[in-house]
Structure formats: structure tokens, C-alpha cells
Design an enzyme around this catalytic site. Sequence first.
Site, PDB file in Angstrom:
ATOM      1  N   THR A 119       0.858  -1.190   0.000  1.00 36.45           N
ATOM      2  CA  THR A 119       0.000   0.000   0.000  1.00 36.45           C
ATOM      3  C   THR A 119       0.891   1.235   0.000  1.00 36.45           C
ATOM      4  O   THR A 119       1.644   1.455   0.958  1.00 36.45           O
ATOM      5  CB  THR A 119      -0.910  -0.012   1.248  1.00 36.45           C
ATOM      6  OG1 THR A 119      -1.663  -1.225   1.243  1.00 36.45           O
ATOM      7  CG2 THR A 119      -1.840   1.181   1.256  1.00 36.45           C
ATOM      8  N   LEU A 151      -6.764  -8.207   0.771  1.00 37.17           N
ATOM      9  CA  LEU A 151      -7.028  -9.323   1.680  1.00 37.17           C
ATOM     10  C   LEU A 151      -7.113  -8.841   3.129  1.00 37.17           C
ATOM     11  O   LEU A 151      -6.564  -7.798   3.484  1.00 37.17           O
ATOM     12  CB  LEU A 151      -5.950 -10.404   1.546  1.00 37.17           C
ATOM     13  CG  LEU A 151      -4.486 -10.080   1.887  1.00 37.17           C
ATOM     14  CD1 LEU A 151      -4.219 -10.044   3.377  1.00 37.17           C
ATOM     15  CD2 LEU A 151      -3.588 -11.106   1.251  1.00 37.17           C
ATOM     16  N   LEU A 248     -19.918  -2.757  10.899  1.00 35.80           N
ATOM     17  CA  LEU A 248     -20.860  -1.992  11.724  1.00 35.80           C
ATOM     18  C   LEU A 248     -20.871  -2.530  13.147  1.00 35.80           C
ATOM     19  O   LEU A 248     -21.833  -2.331  13.865  1.00 35.80           O
ATOM     20  CB  LEU A 248     -22.273  -2.087  11.147  1.00 35.80           C
ATOM     21  CG  LEU A 248     -22.705  -1.062  10.091  1.00 35.80           C
ATOM     22  CD1 LEU A 248     -24.207  -1.138   9.873  1.00 35.80           C
ATOM     23  CD2 LEU A 248     -22.321   0.367  10.476  1.00 35.80           C
ATOM     24  N   CYS A 258      -3.014  -2.090   8.995  1.00 37.12           N
ATOM     25  CA  CYS A 258      -3.454  -1.292   7.840  1.00 37.12           C
ATOM     26  C   CYS A 258      -4.253  -0.043   8.199  1.00 37.12           C
ATOM     27  O   CYS A 258      -3.810   1.066   7.915  1.00 37.12           O
ATOM     28  CB  CYS A 258      -4.256  -2.170   6.886  1.00 37.12           C
ATOM     29  SG  CYS A 258      -3.238  -3.441   6.142  1.00 37.12           S
ATOM     30  N   LYS A 261      -2.454   3.003  10.002  1.00 37.91           N
ATOM     31  CA  LYS A 261      -1.433   3.718   9.216  1.00 37.91           C
ATOM     32  C   LYS A 261      -2.014   4.285   7.914  1.00 37.91           C
ATOM     33  O   LYS A 261      -1.607   5.347   7.453  1.00 37.91           O
ATOM     34  CB  LYS A 261      -0.226   2.814   8.940  1.00 37.91           C
ATOM     35  CG  LYS A 261      -0.411   1.793   7.837  1.00 37.91           C
ATOM     36  CD  LYS A 261       0.893   1.071   7.513  1.00 37.91           C
ATOM     37  CE  LYS A 261       0.678  -0.076   6.546  1.00 37.91           C
ATOM     38  NZ  LYS A 261       0.184   0.278   5.229  1.00 37.91           N
TER      39      LYS A 261
HETATM   40  P1  NAD Z   1       4.796  -7.776   6.682  1.00 36.90           P
HETATM   41  O1  NAD Z   1       5.529  -6.902   7.612  1.00 36.90           O
HETATM   42  O2  NAD Z   1       4.033  -8.943   7.212  1.00 36.90           O
HETATM   43  O3  NAD Z   1       5.783  -8.339   5.564  1.00 36.90           O
HETATM   44  C1  NAD Z   1       6.722  -7.565   4.900  1.00 36.90           C
HETATM   45  C2  NAD Z   1       7.938  -8.446   4.648  1.00 36.90           C
HETATM   46  O4  NAD Z   1       8.828  -7.774   3.767  1.00 36.90           O
HETATM   47  C3  NAD Z   1       8.741  -8.775   5.905  1.00 36.90           C
HETATM   48  O5  NAD Z   1       8.850 -10.176   6.056  1.00 36.90           O
HETATM   49  C4  NAD Z   1      10.133  -8.152   5.633  1.00 36.90           C
HETATM   50  O6  NAD Z   1      11.199  -8.884   6.197  1.00 36.90           O
HETATM   51  C5  NAD Z   1      10.151  -8.161   4.119  1.00 36.90           C
HETATM   52  N1  NAD Z   1      11.111  -7.253   3.468  1.00 36.90           N
HETATM   53  C6  NAD Z   1      11.494  -6.009   3.825  1.00 36.90           C
HETATM   54  N2  NAD Z   1      12.352  -5.516   2.924  1.00 36.90           N
HETATM   55  C7  NAD Z   1      12.540  -6.468   1.969  1.00 36.90           C
HETATM   56  C8  NAD Z   1      13.291  -6.553   0.789  1.00 36.90           C
HETATM   57  N3  NAD Z   1      14.058  -5.547   0.374  1.00 36.90           N
HETATM   58  N4  NAD Z   1      13.217  -7.680   0.053  1.00 36.90           N
HETATM   59  C9  NAD Z   1      12.450  -8.724   0.454  1.00 36.90           C
HETATM   60  N5  NAD Z   1      11.716  -8.695   1.573  1.00 36.90           N
HETATM   61  C10 NAD Z   1      11.742  -7.579   2.325  1.00 36.90           C
HETATM   62  O7  NAD Z   1       3.821  -6.808   5.870  1.00 36.90           O
HETATM   63  P2  NAD Z   1       2.364  -7.149   5.282  1.00 36.90           P
HETATM   64  O8  NAD Z   1       1.359  -7.094   6.369  1.00 36.90           O
HETATM   65  O9  NAD Z   1       2.456  -8.325   4.398  1.00 36.90           O
HETATM   66  O10 NAD Z   1       2.132  -5.846   4.378  1.00 36.90           O
HETATM   67  C11 NAD Z   1       2.858  -5.625   3.188  1.00 36.90           C
HETATM   68  C12 NAD Z   1       2.214  -4.476   2.446  1.00 36.90           C
HETATM   69  O11 NAD Z   1       0.879  -4.849   2.060  1.00 36.90           O
HETATM   70  C13 NAD Z   1       2.046  -3.194   3.253  1.00 36.90           C
HETATM   71  O12 NAD Z   1       2.210  -2.100   2.405  1.00 36.90           O
HETATM   72  C14 NAD Z   1       0.618  -3.255   3.753  1.00 36.90           C
HETATM   73  O13 NAD Z   1       0.074  -1.990   3.998  1.00 36.90           O
HETATM   74  C15 NAD Z   1      -0.079  -3.913   2.567  1.00 36.90           C
HETATM   75  N6  NAD Z   1      -1.292  -4.656   2.914  1.00 36.90           N
HETATM   76  C16 NAD Z   1      -1.329  -5.416   4.048  1.00 36.90           C
HETATM   77  C17 NAD Z   1      -2.478  -6.135   4.336  1.00 36.90           C
HETATM   78  C18 NAD Z   1      -2.557  -6.943   5.606  1.00 36.90           C
HETATM   79  O14 NAD Z   1      -3.671  -7.345   5.968  1.00 36.90           O
HETATM   80  N7  NAD Z   1      -1.471  -7.228   6.275  1.00 36.90           N
HETATM   81  C19 NAD Z   1      -3.583  -6.099   3.457  1.00 36.90           C
HETATM   82  C20 NAD Z   1      -3.494  -5.352   2.298  1.00 36.90           C
HETATM   83  C21 NAD Z   1      -2.337  -4.631   2.023  1.00 36.90           C
END
Ligand code: NAD
Length: 436
Positions: A119, A151, A248, A258, A261
Amino acid sequence: MKISIAGAGYVGLVTGVCLAEIGHNVTCVDVDEKKIEILKAGKSPIYEPGLEELMIKNKERLTYTTDYRSAYKNADVIFIAVGTPEKKDGSANLKYVYEATRQIAESIEKDCIVAVKSTVPVGTSDKVEKMLKENLRHNVHVEVVSNPEFLSQGTAVRDTLKAHRIVLGVESKHAEEVMRKVYDGFGQPYVITDRKSAEMIKYASNDFLALKISYINEIANLCEIVGANIEDVAKGMGMDPRIGDKFLQAGIGYGGSCFPKDTKALHWLANFYDYELKTIKAAIEVNESQKIKLIKKAKKYYDSFNGLTVAVLGLTFKPGTDDLREAPSLQNISILLEDGANIKAWDPVGIENYKKIYPNEIKYCNTIEETIKDADICFIFTEWPQIKNFDVSLFAKLMKYPLVLDGRNCYDLEKVKKAGIIYESIGRSTVNGLLK
Ligand code: NAD
């Protein structure tokens, strides 16, 4: 297709495993060596229902590595799914996205598409494309697509396999065609747009849901004042299809990785362009005060928590996940500990992560019964099914003083009335079963 994913977290890993399920060869890349070791051993480093089973089923098509160079070198599509946490000023921290971008640029040796799934603020995919082109080591064609993720943790596998839409922000027909090849196997509807609109769809969607939660929480607060019942109010509202019954449920506010932030980041972005998003500002403020609403309610019964035995049921930010990011329990527990409370806590999957923050300060229990035994007060922060299905009469039997403060409206008021406890919830009247 040969797909690589930067970031094996909640989004990257689930995406990778689900893409393997529809026949792609997927390499999940992470900088966290421990995570990759766990994955290589066939285990999931995160709690996400159904994920490990799919990992095992598709293990022939799944590779896990920290070696990004070999993973990105010949990929057809590379997803960026690294974290975008909040900076102190509320803006999105893009350092992981840009680091992954640099690693991709220096590694790719054939034409490919880079899809930004993290995101990210509007305009970031443009910057990623520019950065990629400036840092390429080989003479290849690379294009960036914005492909935000929708998701939910706890239902991430199902959400991915049965997504309501796949948003593709593309700047060329070629990029669209490649991304369709990635996703066609899911048979889900596409929203094809430009990159900036795709990035905005993600924030606007999340912030709308956060706004809906803060709205119902404000109505719940008013219900308490005027003597109405939020459950009935929400039911009556939700049956109107223009409103819908999702998001609701009144409670002690949203948490997670999410909504907190993403509301702040969009508000920050608007401010950056000299525009104030008043609705989102209100949603953030309401959520902040809602998170500690139970503590305020508890002050009616105890001036201080010093020396009290406090039972805490539910630690994670919502049921179905082991994630503690921005979980309301954190702020509440920090206040309780500071005030001298002796905390006993239970959660079906969150305890291991909690121990990383509070290794010794909390007594972790194996059962709900053990947690509430001899407690002076009990807080419910997460609506796990085990808590919702718990026999409420046991609170009266086991607690020293049967005061239950429920931040997730787990129990039916009629049942509670017969249980002989004092019960405070959100947007509903207090039940004092100790009064004759
Ligand atoms: P997370 O913290 O679970 O996973 C991120 C991973 O990226 C970590 O394991 C970290 O070690 C790894 N990482 C960092 N730098 C890296 C690099 N250079 N190369 C490879 N790996 C690297 O994060 P998440 O919850 O999966 O969220 C990821 C993104 O998706 C965010 O932007 C979040 O806002 C978005 N998002 C999250 C959700 C959710 O429910 N968690 C839903 C939709 C969107």
C-alpha cells in the site's frame, strides 16, 4: 509464469502461495533469514488459516530464498509486497519499497513487469518505475503496475482465492496483458485503471472502512448516553443494502497493520497538497479515544489498578490472526501495567508474539478459566470464538469480583443478566447482576 515476490509477510506469502495454487512457479524472497528458514522447513511463519496446507500442496511450485539476485534475474513478473509502516509524522515509510526496487533494478536480466502490491501513496509507482530505469544493470524493458491488495488477515487465503476484484493500475496495454496472464486463473473481475487511481482505490477503500467503524463507535457512545442499544441500531442500519452490515460492529476501535497507518497516510498526503480530509481526521480521533474506553469505564469501579489482579482475554488486533500491530490490547495493557496491575492474559495464538514485548510482566495462561480465576476485573479486547462461546456464568463462579468489561460485545445481554456479573460493553446498557 515465473513470478517472484519481494516480501514474504502476510500479503507476499499469501499471494505467492495462492499464485502457485493456480499453476505459477513462485519464488518468495525475504531479507529475514529466520523467516526463510521456517518456510524452507515447510512451515508458515505467520498464523493464517489454510496457508500451511496450501504451501504443502503446492510445494513443487514454491521456492523461498534470501538470494534476491537469482530470484529476480529471470522473472516474468516481480511483486513488491514489503511493509510500508507509518513514520512519526503519519506519512508512509517507503524505505523498504525503494530498497526492494533497487535490488530488482540491479538483478533483472530480462524484460519484466514489476507490480507494486504494497500500500503506497499516490505517485509512488511512478517513482518506482523511474528508480528502476535509472538503476538497471542490463538493457531490459521494465514497466511498473500498481496492483493493491485487499485481503484481510485471518481470512487472507480465502480473500485471495475469492477476491471481489483485482485492481490493475497500468500505463500500457502490454502491462495489462501480462498481469491478466498472472491473474486469469482466479476468474475474478478486473478493475483496469491508471496507476495513480489504483493507488488511490486502496487508500480510499481502507479509509472508508475505518470511517465506518469510527462512525458506528460514535453512534454506540451516543447510544450509551441516551439508553439505546447499538446492536439493534446496527442491525436496523445494516439491513439497508445501501449501508450493509459489514464493519458496523461497535467496539474499542480498529487496529492492525493497515487501518491505523492508512488513515494517517492519506490524511498526511492530503495535507501535503494543502487539503484537509476532515472525515478521515475525525475517524482517527474517534478511534484514538475509543481504544481506551474500557479503562475509562473501569474507573467507575476502581480508582487505581494498583495491586489488582486483572484478567485480559484476547491480545491480537482481531480474531484469526497472531498479528499485534496496533492491537488495542497494547495501549490498554501498557496503562494497566504502569498503574501497577497484576495482569493475567489469554489468547489462542497471540501469546508468543506478546512475549517478545512483555516477556515477564504478564502471566500468560493456557485457558480462559485459569485467566479469570480470582481476578478483580476482566477486560475483553478481541472477540475470539472461544471467548464468545465461553459460559458467562463462570465469570461469577471464578472471579474474585465479577466485573467484566467487554470491548467487543461478545455476549448477549439477556444471557448476561442471568449470570450474576457486572457487565459493561460498548453502546449497550450496563448489566449489574449483583443488584437484587
Ligand atoms: P509484513 O511486515 O508482514 O511483511 C513484509 C515483509 O517484507 C517482511 O517479512 C520483511 O522482512 C520483508 N522485506 C522487507 N524488505 C525487503 C526486501 N528488500 N526484500 C524482500 N523482503 C523484504 O507486511 P504485510 O502485512 O504483508 O504488508 C505488506 C504491504 O501490504 C504493506 O504495504 C501493507 O500496507 C499492505 N497490505 C497489508 C495487508 C494486511 O492485511 N497485512 C492487506 C493489504 C495490504
